[in-house]
Design a protein around this motif. Structure first.
Motif, PDB file in Angstrom:
ATOM      1  N   GLY A   7      92.976 112.060  26.771  1.00 18.03           N
ATOM      2  CA  GLY A   7      91.644 111.507  26.978  1.00 18.03           C
ATOM      3  C   GLY A   7      90.664 112.450  27.630  1.00 18.03           C
ATOM      4  N   ALA A   8      91.101 113.648  28.019  1.00 14.96           N
ATOM      5  CA  ALA A   8      90.178 114.617  28.627  1.00 14.96           C
ATOM      6  C   ALA A   8      89.351 115.294  27.530  1.00 14.96           C
ATOM      7  N   ALA A   9      88.363 116.072  27.941  1.00  8.37           N
ATOM      8  CA  ALA A   9      87.496 116.804  27.009  1.00  8.37           C
ATOM      9  C   ALA A   9      87.465 118.263  27.436  1.00  8.37           C
ATOM     10  N   ILE A  10      87.723 119.169  26.476  1.00  9.57           N
ATOM     11  CA  ILE A  10      87.754 120.605  26.751  1.00  9.57           C
ATOM     12  C   ILE A  10      86.650 121.266  25.938  1.00  9.57           C
ATOM     13  N   PRO A  11      85.786 122.034  26.591  1.00 12.46           N
ATOM     14  CA  PRO A  11      84.698 122.691  25.836  1.00 12.46           C
ATOM     15  C   PRO A  11      85.221 123.869  25.020  1.00 12.46           C
ATOM     16  N   PHE A  12      84.749 123.954  23.772  1.00 13.85           N
ATOM     17  CA  PHE A  12      85.127 125.043  22.873  1.00 13.85           C
ATOM     18  C   PHE A  12      83.881 125.591  22.196  1.00 13.85           C
ATOM     19  N   GLU A  13      83.932 126.867  21.893  1.00  9.53           N
ATOM     20  CA  GLU A  13      82.938 127.474  21.013  1.00  9.53           C
ATOM     21  C   GLU A  13      83.586 127.614  19.641  1.00  9.53           C
ATOM     22  N   ILE A  14      83.036 126.944  18.638  1.00 12.38           N
ATOM     23  CA  ILE A  14      83.622 126.906  17.296  1.00 12.38           C
ATOM     24  C   ILE A  14      82.870 127.869  16.387  1.00 12.38           C
ATOM     25  N   ASN A  15      83.603 128.805  15.801  1.00 13.75           N
ATOM     26  CA  ASN A  15      83.047 129.703  14.786  1.00 13.75           C
ATOM     27  C   ASN A  15      83.626 129.267  13.446  1.00 13.75           C
ATOM     28  N   CYS A  16      82.786 128.821  12.520  1.00 18.96           N
ATOM     29  CA  CYS A  16      83.229 128.214  11.263  1.00 18.96           C
ATOM     30  C   CYS A  16      82.757 129.058  10.085  1.00 18.96           C
ATOM     31  N   ARG A  17      83.690 129.324   9.149  1.00 18.90           N
ATOM     32  CA  ARG A  17      83.360 130.072   7.923  1.00 18.90           C
ATOM     33  C   ARG A  17      83.771 129.246   6.712  1.00 18.90           C
ATOM     34  N   TYR A  18      82.971 129.355   5.648  1.00 20.45           N
ATOM     35  CA  TYR A  18      83.260 128.645   4.390  1.00 20.45           C
ATOM     36  C   TYR A  18      84.074 129.590   3.510  1.00 20.45           C
ATOM     37  N   VAL A  19      85.349 129.254   3.262  1.00 18.85           N
ATOM     38  CA  VAL A  19      86.258 130.140   2.542  1.00 18.85           C
ATOM     39  C   VAL A  19      86.962 129.352   1.436  1.00 18.85           C
ATOM     40  N   PRO A  65      90.115 113.557  11.032  1.00 20.57           N
ATOM     41  CA  PRO A  65      88.973 114.452  10.803  1.00 20.57           C
ATOM     42  C   PRO A  65      88.505 115.040  12.124  1.00 20.57           C
ATOM     43  N   LEU A  66      87.828 116.176  12.061  1.00 18.56           N
ATOM     44  CA  LEU A  66      87.356 116.829  13.284  1.00 18.56           C
ATOM     45  C   LEU A  66      86.394 115.922  14.055  1.00 18.56           C
ATOM     46  N   SER A  67      85.636 115.107  13.337  1.00 20.27           N
ATOM     47  CA  SER A  67      84.661 114.241  14.013  1.00 20.27           C
ATOM     48  C   SER A  67      85.332 113.230  14.935  1.00 20.27           C
ATOM     49  N   ASP A  68      86.637 112.931  14.713  1.00 22.61           N
ATOM     50  CA  ASP A  68      87.343 112.001  15.591  1.00 22.61           C
ATOM     51  C   ASP A  68      87.818 112.658  16.875  1.00 22.61           C
ATOM     52  N   LEU A  69      87.762 113.993  16.949  1.00 21.17           N
ATOM     53  CA  LEU A  69      88.217 114.707  18.133  1.00 21.17           C
ATOM     54  C   LEU A  69      87.068 115.096  19.058  1.00 21.17           C
ATOM     55  N   VAL A  70      85.864 114.675  18.751  1.00 19.97           N
ATOM     56  CA  VAL A  70      84.721 114.992  19.599  1.00 19.97           C
ATOM     57  C   VAL A  70      84.110 113.701  20.110  1.00 19.97           C
ATOM     58  N   ALA A  71      83.273 113.826  21.124  1.00 22.00           N
ATOM     59  CA  ALA A  71      82.574 112.658  21.660  1.00 22.00           C
ATOM     60  C   ALA A  71      81.630 112.084  20.600  1.00 22.00           C
ATOM     61  N   PRO A  72      81.371 110.771  20.646  1.00 21.28           N
ATOM     62  CA  PRO A  72      80.494 110.167  19.629  1.00 21.28           C
ATOM     63  C   PRO A  72      79.134 110.838  19.518  1.00 21.28           C
ATOM     64  N   ASP A  73      78.604 111.317  20.654  1.00 24.81           N
ATOM     65  CA  ASP A  73      77.285 111.928  20.588  1.00 24.81           C
ATOM     66  C   ASP A  73      77.314 113.333  19.992  1.00 24.81           C
ATOM     67  N   GLN A  74      78.538 113.884  19.734  1.00 27.23           N
ATOM     68  CA  GLN A  74      78.651 115.214  19.135  1.00 27.23           C
ATOM     69  C   GLN A  74      79.095 115.167  17.676  1.00 27.23           C
ATOM     70  N   ALA A  75      79.272 113.968  17.123  1.00 28.80           N
ATOM     71  CA  ALA A  75      79.689 113.857  15.716  1.00 28.80           C
ATOM     72  C   ALA A  75      78.656 114.491  14.788  1.00 28.80           C
ATOM     73  N   GLY A  76      77.381 114.375  15.151  1.00 27.82           N
ATOM     74  CA  GLY A  76      76.345 115.011  14.340  1.00 27.82           C
ATOM     75  C   GLY A  76      76.450 116.525  14.354  1.00 27.82           C
ATOM     76  N   LEU A  77      76.927 117.095  15.483  1.00 23.95           N
ATOM     77  CA  LEU A  77      77.105 118.545  15.551  1.00 23.95           C
ATOM     78  C   LEU A  77      78.154 119.017  14.553  1.00 23.95           C
ATOM     79  N   VAL A  78      79.225 118.233  14.377  1.00 21.28           N
ATOM     80  CA  VAL A  78      80.274 118.608  13.427  1.00 21.28           C
ATOM     81  C   VAL A  78      79.722 118.626  12.010  1.00 21.28           C
ATOM     82  N   ALA A  79      78.971 117.580  11.649  1.00 18.83           N
ATOM     83  CA  ALA A  79      78.378 117.536  10.309  1.00 18.83           C
ATOM     84  C   ALA A  79      77.411 118.695  10.098  1.00 18.83           C
ATOM     85  N   THR A  80      76.612 118.980  11.108  1.00 20.35           N
ATOM     86  CA  THR A  80      75.668 120.104  11.003  1.00 20.35           C
ATOM     87  C   THR A  80      76.404 121.429  10.889  1.00 20.35           C
ATOM     88  N   LEU A  81      77.493 121.582  11.645  1.00 21.42           N
ATOM     89  CA  LEU A  81      78.290 122.813  11.600  1.00 21.42           C
ATOM     90  C   LEU A  81      78.809 123.070  10.192  1.00 21.42           C
TER      91      LEU A  81
END
Length: 572
Positions: free
Chosen positions: A288-300, A251-267
């Protein structure tokens, strides 16, 4: 069995023909003899008598009639069999035509449909037979279809055309293959086979969209309603290091830092309610590195199921540019402040400095007063240097840029600080591997930058509690500063790495800001800011990071001139 039947049938026909032929010959000869010789040569009549001869004649005629009747019945039977086979063949042909998935029709020269096996344009066969084919096609395709059918009648050559039928929201594509139907050498009708190729068209569109999907510059992926990966393109796989099968199990929540899991759910929740959402998150890589991304999400809706279509744009460079813009704005504001401060301070300093010189001359014999005046003048000089540093923070200097061997600048700077390094028991390691090291630069300014970086490394190494004692007792624990140069792409790179404690992660993005420092109480926080300004003035970049094995790493990147780039590429 069929071969035996044919063989027996041919034998029966031959026997019947033989009997008929012999009887006919005998009858003709007997009739001739009877006519010319008055039955004198009718041996059978003489032998059996006239009465029996008449019976004989009747029997022969009856036998001939029976034989002929039997032969006629055989012919009738074979005709019936042939008709039955013809009916069976016709029924088989009709069955094949009726059950064929394609639409098969015949049209005359006027384009009138004479036969059709399936519905056309939503109309049953009985409703279209007798109508012109062209009237049932879309208006924009009628002329082309009519021209092709006429060409088939004229040339006798098969031809093909495609057209789109049905409603605009739900179109169907068809291929029409037109062939001639001949009677001897004349074309009497045209046979048209229409095949529905809508699925093939959709497959072509899917392949085309798949190519676009895979070649988009940004990362694109599709998530299920629970946030698991369904599809992903090569960009997201390249940046994260995960293969497609590996992403499919996450799941996408496993690819983000633990403190950003709430952002995925909110997105996803926001996208579900508003059909679109956007946020900035950092995706973890396989390393193990972290790369910043801007995610644009649409419900389709994808393959009939609701899901989330996400476009991920990496913002690493954008953040660097934003940081540089903010830093430049800070430097500009600091420069304006420095200019006003310099004006307000330098004017009275000049007057005080002139007065001190007069007093020193007037009281030349008073050594005590002269020492005190020298202390005061030294303080004034310190104030003047501080003001100069403030000005240099925004204006690195006006030294003339000239062809400069940066490798030589590194060697000279290292030689200048050698006594400082020996005093603090620090070893300097040089690896000047850059083949092309001559740039248009200011050697004084670059030397100042390197000197500042070396001094910072020395302070970081010696600032570790107990360093001096350990370095004296065990030479293996002494500090180390490694400076290496190399060419990369179209650039000249200087890398300075020390064995100090490194830079706190919270400070990495701030150490080049004016007046930011951890050196208390004497640090001003302008040294690295001045270094940053000097390198930017040379159209280069300076970055700070921590080495995996520990210690800080400063990297200076300077552009090569076009002719230098060409020479370096040719040499490599």
């Amino acid at each position: 069995m069929k071969a035996l039947f044919l063989k027996n049938g041919k034998m029966a026909d031959s026997m019947i023909l033989a009997v008929v032929l012999v009887s006919t010959v005998y009858w003709v000869l007997d009739s001739i003899l009877s006519i010319f010789f008055s039955n004198e040569f009718n041996l059978i009549a003489k032998l059996i008598g006239p009465d029996l001869y008449d019976v004989y004649i009747r029997v022969v005629v009856l036998c001939l009639l029976v034989i002929l009747g039997s032969h006629a019945q055989s012919i009738i039977n074979r005709l019936n069999q042939a008709k039955q086979k013809l009916n069976e063949s016709e029924e088989l042909w009709r069955s094949l035509v009726e059950t064929a998935p394609d639409t098969i029709m015949t049209v005359d020269q006027a384009g009138v449909i004479r036969f059709i096996n399936h519905a056309l344009s939503g109309k049953p066969p009985e409703a279209v037979v007798g109508r012109r084919l062209y009237d049932l096609l879309p208006a924009e395709s009628r002329d082309g279809a009519e021209e092709i059918v006429r060409s088939v009648f004229h040339t006798g050559q098969t031809d093909t055309f495609q057209l789109c039928m049905g409603e605009q929201r739900n179109p169907t594509w068809h291929t029409f293959r037109v062939g001639p139907l001949r009677l001897e050498a004349r074309v009497i009708a045209a046979t048209i086979i229409s095949t529905d190729i809508t699925e093939f068209k959709h497959a072509e569109e899917l392949i085309r969209y798949k190519e676009l999907f895979d070649n988009v510059g940004d990362g694109v992926f599709i998530l299920s309603r629970t946030g698991k990966f369904i599809e992903s393109n090569g960009r997201i796989e390249e940046r994260t290091g995960f293969a497609k099968p590996e992403l499919a199990a996450l799941p996408l929540s496993d690819l983000v830092a633990p403190d950003q899991a709430g952002l995925v759910a909110t997105l996803m929740e926001t996208a579900r309610r508003k059909n679109e959402a956007r946020c900035e998150i950092s995706l973890k890589t396989k390393a193990g590195a972290a790369i910043p991304f801007e995610i644009n999400c649409r419900y389709v809706v994808y393959l009939g199921k609701p899901c989330f279509l996400c476009v991920a744009r990496e913002t690493t460079q954008t953040k660097l540019l934003q940081d540089q813009l903010v830093r430049s704005a800070r430097l500009a504001a600091t420069g304006q402040l420095a200019a006003s401060i310099a004006h307000e301070i330098n004017s009275p300093l000049q007057g005080i400095s002139a007065l001190l010189n007069v007093m020193r001359t007037a009281y030349d014999g008073d050594d005590y007063l002269k020492r005190k005046l020298d202390l005061v003048k030294s303080a004034f000089n310190s104030i003047r240097d501080t003001v100069k540093n403030l000005i240099d923070l925004n204006r690195p200097g006006k030294e003339k840029k000239q062809p400069t061997d940066v490798n030589q600048v590194v060697e000279n700077t290292t030689a200048l600080v050698r006594s400082l390094l020996m005093k603090n028991m620090i070893t300097a390691e040089l690896e000047l591997a850059a083949k092309n090291s001559t740039l248009i630069a200011s050697p004084q300014q670059l030397g100042q930058v390197l000197m500042n970086l070396v001094n910072n490394s020395v302070e970081a190494i010696t600032g570790v509690p107990g360093y001096s004692e350990r370095a004296q007792l065990s030479p293996g624990t002494r500090g180390r500063i490694a400076i290496r140069t190399f060419n990369r792409d179209n650039e000249f790179v200087v890398e300075l790495k020390d064995s100090g404690p490194g830079i706190p992660d919270t400070d990495l993005n701030r150490i080049f800001d004016p007046f930011f420092t951890r050196k208390k109480p004497m640090g001003m926080g302008v040294g690295l800011a001045i270094c940053h300004g000097v390198i930017e003035d040379h159209q280069g970049r300076i970055t700070a990071a921590n080495a995996p094995e520990g210690g800080a790493v400063f990297t200076i990147t300077l552009p090569l001139r076009p002719e230098q780039r060409d020479n370096w590429k040719a040499a490599s």
